[in-house]
Every structure is written in structure tokens, then in C-alpha cells.
Design a protein around this motif. Sequence first.
Motif, PDB file in Angstrom:
ATOM      1  N   UNK A 110      73.258 -33.874 -18.992  1.00 25.63           N
ATOM      2  CA  UNK A 110      72.248 -33.397 -19.955  1.00 25.63           C
ATOM      3  C   UNK A 110      70.844 -33.661 -19.450  1.00 25.63           C
ATOM      4  N   UNK A 111      69.967 -32.711 -19.728  1.00 24.22           N
ATOM      5  CA  UNK A 111      68.586 -32.794 -19.258  1.00 24.22           C
ATOM      6  C   UNK A 111      67.639 -32.955 -20.441  1.00 24.22           C
ATOM      7  N   UNK A 112      66.508 -33.586 -20.191  1.00 23.24           N
ATOM      8  CA  UNK A 112      65.508 -33.722 -21.242  1.00 23.24           C
ATOM      9  C   UNK A 112      64.738 -32.422 -21.461  1.00 23.24           C
ATOM     10  N   UNK A 113      65.033 -31.402 -20.653  1.00 18.58           N
ATOM     11  CA  UNK A 113      64.413 -30.085 -20.814  1.00 18.58           C
ATOM     12  C   UNK A 113      65.273 -29.144 -21.640  1.00 18.58           C
ATOM     13  N   UNK A 114      66.433 -29.607 -22.105  1.00 20.37           N
ATOM     14  CA  UNK A 114      67.326 -28.731 -22.866  1.00 20.37           C
ATOM     15  C   UNK A 114      66.790 -28.401 -24.247  1.00 20.37           C
ATOM     16  N   UNK A 115      65.911 -29.238 -24.787  1.00 18.49           N
ATOM     17  CA  UNK A 115      65.397 -28.978 -26.127  1.00 18.49           C
ATOM     18  C   UNK A 115      64.325 -27.896 -26.142  1.00 18.49           C
ATOM     19  N   UNK A 116      63.889 -27.415 -24.992  1.00 15.12           N
ATOM     20  CA  UNK A 116      62.904 -26.341 -24.940  1.00 15.12           C
ATOM     21  C   UNK A 116      63.580 -25.016 -25.278  1.00 15.12           C
ATOM     22  N   UNK A 117      63.073 -24.262 -26.248  1.00 13.43           N
ATOM     23  CA  UNK A 117      63.710 -22.969 -26.594  1.00 13.43           C
ATOM     24  C   UNK A 117      63.515 -21.954 -25.471  1.00 13.43           C
ATOM     25  N   UNK A 118      64.546 -21.175 -25.149  1.00  7.28           N
ATOM     26  CA  UNK A 118      64.398 -20.203 -24.053  1.00  7.28           C
ATOM     27  C   UNK A 118      63.437 -19.067 -24.353  1.00  7.28           C
ATOM     28  N   UNK A 119      63.133 -18.831 -25.641  1.00  5.48           N
ATOM     29  CA  UNK A 119      62.212 -17.745 -25.988  1.00  5.48           C
ATOM     30  C   UNK A 119      60.747 -18.164 -25.890  1.00  5.48           C
ATOM     31  N   UNK A 120      60.477 -19.437 -25.636  1.00  8.24           N
ATOM     32  CA  UNK A 120      59.094 -19.884 -25.525  1.00  8.24           C
ATOM     33  C   UNK A 120      58.456 -19.326 -24.257  1.00  8.24           C
ATOM     34  N   UNK A 121      57.194 -18.918 -24.371  1.00 14.94           N
ATOM     35  CA  UNK A 121      56.490 -18.370 -23.220  1.00 14.94           C
ATOM     36  C   UNK A 121      56.030 -19.488 -22.299  1.00 14.94           C
ATOM     37  N   UNK A 122      55.777 -19.134 -21.059  1.00 15.22           N
ATOM     38  CA  UNK A 122      55.272 -20.097 -20.097  1.00 15.22           C
ATOM     39  C   UNK A 122      53.867 -20.560 -20.490  1.00 15.22           C
ATOM     40  N   UNK A 123      53.459 -21.658 -19.890  1.00 13.75           N
ATOM     41  CA  UNK A 123      52.182 -22.250 -20.258  1.00 13.75           C
ATOM     42  C   UNK A 123      51.015 -21.341 -19.903  1.00 13.75           C
ATOM     43  N   UNK A 124      51.114 -20.625 -18.781  1.00 11.94           N
ATOM     44  CA  UNK A 124      49.997 -19.781 -18.336  1.00 11.94           C
ATOM     45  C   UNK A 124      49.864 -18.499 -19.149  1.00 11.94           C
ATOM     46  N   UNK A 125      50.915 -18.100 -19.885  1.00  9.19           N
ATOM     47  CA  UNK A 125      50.877 -16.835 -20.624  1.00  9.19           C
ATOM     48  C   UNK A 125      50.947 -17.030 -22.125  1.00  9.19           C
ATOM     49  N   UNK A 126      50.942 -18.262 -22.596  1.00  8.51           N
ATOM     50  CA  UNK A 126      51.091 -18.502 -24.034  1.00  8.51           C
ATOM     51  C   UNK A 126      49.858 -18.051 -24.821  1.00  8.51           C
ATOM     52  N   UNK A 127      48.659 -18.179 -24.237  1.00  9.61           N
ATOM     53  CA  UNK A 127      47.418 -17.864 -24.947  1.00  9.61           C
ATOM     54  C   UNK A 127      46.819 -16.528 -24.538  1.00  9.61           C
ATOM     55  N   UNK A 128      47.593 -15.660 -23.906  1.00 10.15           N
ATOM     56  CA  UNK A 128      47.089 -14.339 -23.523  1.00 10.15           C
ATOM     57  C   UNK A 128      47.044 -13.446 -24.763  1.00 10.15           C
ATOM     58  N   UNK A 129      45.915 -12.749 -25.039  1.00 10.41           N
ATOM     59  CA  UNK A 129      45.805 -11.973 -26.296  1.00 10.41           C
ATOM     60  C   UNK A 129      46.794 -10.814 -26.386  1.00 10.41           C
ATOM     61  N   UNK A 152      59.009 -25.391 -16.679  1.00  8.50           N
ATOM     62  CA  UNK A 152      59.500 -26.148 -17.827  1.00  8.50           C
ATOM     63  C   UNK A 152      58.887 -27.539 -17.890  1.00  8.50           C
ATOM     64  N   UNK A 153      58.656 -28.146 -16.732  1.00  8.25           N
ATOM     65  CA  UNK A 153      58.028 -29.461 -16.702  1.00  8.25           C
ATOM     66  C   UNK A 153      56.604 -29.405 -17.251  1.00  8.25           C
ATOM     67  N   UNK A 154      55.889 -28.324 -16.992  1.00  5.14           N
ATOM     68  CA  UNK A 154      54.533 -28.187 -17.537  1.00  5.14           C
ATOM     69  C   UNK A 154      54.565 -28.187 -19.061  1.00  5.14           C
ATOM     70  N   UNK A 155      55.512 -27.437 -19.627  1.00  8.41           N
ATOM     71  CA  UNK A 155      55.621 -27.384 -21.089  1.00  8.41           C
ATOM     72  C   UNK A 155      56.006 -28.752 -21.642  1.00  8.41           C
ATOM     73  N   UNK A 156      56.942 -29.428 -20.979  1.00 10.66           N
ATOM     74  CA  UNK A 156      57.395 -30.731 -21.469  1.00 10.66           C
ATOM     75  C   UNK A 156      56.273 -31.762 -21.399  1.00 10.66           C
ATOM     76  N   UNK A 157      55.528 -31.776 -20.326  1.00  9.37           N
ATOM     77  CA  UNK A 157      54.403 -32.716 -20.215  1.00  9.37           C
ATOM     78  C   UNK A 157      53.369 -32.433 -21.285  1.00  9.37           C
ATOM     79  N   UNK A 158      53.103 -31.145 -21.544  1.00 10.32           N
ATOM     80  CA  UNK A 158      52.132 -30.801 -22.582  1.00 10.32           C
ATOM     81  C   UNK A 158      52.599 -31.279 -23.953  1.00 10.32           C
ATOM     82  N   UNK A 159      53.892 -31.155 -24.248  1.00  9.01           N
ATOM     83  CA  UNK A 159      54.405 -31.622 -25.537  1.00  9.01           C
ATOM     84  C   UNK A 159      54.290 -33.133 -25.678  1.00  9.01           C
TER      85      UNK A 159
END
Length: 300
Positions: A110-129, A152-159
Motif C-alpha cells: 500500500x502506498x500513501x498516494x492511494x488516497x489521491x482521487x484519480x479524477x484530480x487534475x495535476x498541480x500545473x493545470x488545476x488553476x487553468x481557467x 502525484x508527489x507534488x499534490x501530496x506535498x501540497x496537501x
Amino acid sequence: MSVRREQPGVPARRGPSAGTGRSTRSALDTLDALGARHARAKWRRPWRRGREGSAMLALRAALGRCLAGPARGGAAVLGSARGGDGAVCSPFIQAARWYARPVRRRKDIPSHLDDLPPTMLKKDYANVPIINSVDDVVKRLLSLEMASQKEKMKIKIQQLVEKVRRSPNDNGSSEVQVAVLTAKIRTYEEHLQRHPKDKNNRRRMLMAMDRRNKLLAYLRRVRYDTFENTCKQLNIQYTLPPPYCRRITKRWLVKKAFCIKVFQEVQKLKAPQRLKERRERQARARAAKEAAAQHEGTPV
């Protein structure tokens, strides 16, 4: 070993070894592939390449003779191994089976990245209008379903950073550094469970753990409430470092006794000089006291 091919118009050879050319060729090709895989697995030990290469050549030749039949010398090899009754398999066949043993698959870790939903956008494209107006296929390509572990590590670190940061602009406090190191340490732990012999990443993990322990010790000493909140939010179990305890050995006891004896001898040598200096200080203090008394008794 060459394999006889049938020519057009010429009757095929019949005998003890007839019909074994195709099976011999496929067996030898399989053995070559297994030997190549074994050689690639042993690339970390180059001093064994020569011995393993010669062993593979001998195994290939012996297996070829065994598969070719009694007419090409296989009977002697097989007979020597099974004693004439054919009950025991040849050691060369056993070695070939050992090379062709099935690969054991390890259990899923088991990984600590498993709780990230697969539908979540990447960090660089999350705030694109215009991200909401694009096609579903494009969204899927830009989501974590198609992302690498780095994304995925970028998203996890941000959380983790969002849980402990002091303000929205806080990017370098001790709590933020602890959050970043925690994500890296958990990734290293998962990697080492799959690859326990990776010494380089083990060293990096230990360095990150040492750095995090220093930061947590600083927070515990300076801001205890922040330390408790950080450990609670990041699910860290902080253990106090053990007190300094020196192992008592016979050599250490002898050395300590010798040092004490040397110190006492030095004190004895310095005793007369110290007594002389103390008497001089007492004489100067007495003279100063008498001078002050005479000055007070003199009329103006």
C-alpha cells in the motif's frame, strides 16, 4: 551445434534422432534466452561472467546432446545420470529447469498516494481557467490517472503543507519543511520495501529522517504547541532521543584512573605556587585595609 535441414526432393532421414531438429532448436533458443537473462541479472558481479559463460556453454552443449537422441551422444549423458533405468533426470536438465524457474511476484504494497482521487487534475493545470471547457479525454490526460509518481508527489506535498503552514504565503517555516520531508520519507520507505538492497535511497531516507528529527526537536524546544499540532496533522510519532550513555569497558576505566592520577599529581606540583600567590593576595589586601584605616584617621 548445426541442425540438418531437409532438401527438396530428398527423402527425410529416419532413425533414432529423426524429428528432433525442431525441438532441439527451440530448446536451445529457450536456453540461450534464459542464459542471457541470467547474465543480465549478474551484471553487478563482473568477476563471475567468465565462469558463468563457460558453464552456460557446457550446459547448452550437453542439453543439445541430450535432446538430439542416442545417435548424437545423448545416450551416454543420460545413461550416466540415470544409471540405465531412466528413473532419474539428467543434472543438465535439472539445471535448465532451475534457470527456467517461475518468477515469484511480490505482494502489492500500500502506498500513501492511494488516497489521491484519480479524477484530480495535476498541480500545473488545476488553476487553468479554460480547464472546465476542454474535452473529457483531455481532462483524463491531465488528471492523476495518467500522471507519474512525481506529479502525484507534488499534490501530496501540497496537501501536507496546507495542513501545517502558518499563512498562505508560508513556504519555508519549520512546519513546512517537516511536511515536505515526511512525504519524501514515506516514498523512500515504500521504495525500500520493494527494493531492500537499494543502499543509495536508504542513505537518503536516513538523512531525511535525521533532518526531520532536528526540526521537530527545535519546534519542541521553542514552540511546543506548534510541535504537537504538526505531529498530529502529519501523523508522526515522535520519540525522544536516548540520553547519552557511554559503554563502560576495562580500557576506559584504566584510562580514567590514569587521568585522575595525572590530575592529582599536577595539583600537587602547583600547590606551592598557588600557596605563594594566595599569601601575596592576602598581604596586598591587608596593606590596602591598613592604608584605608590610616586615611580615615587622619584629620583634614
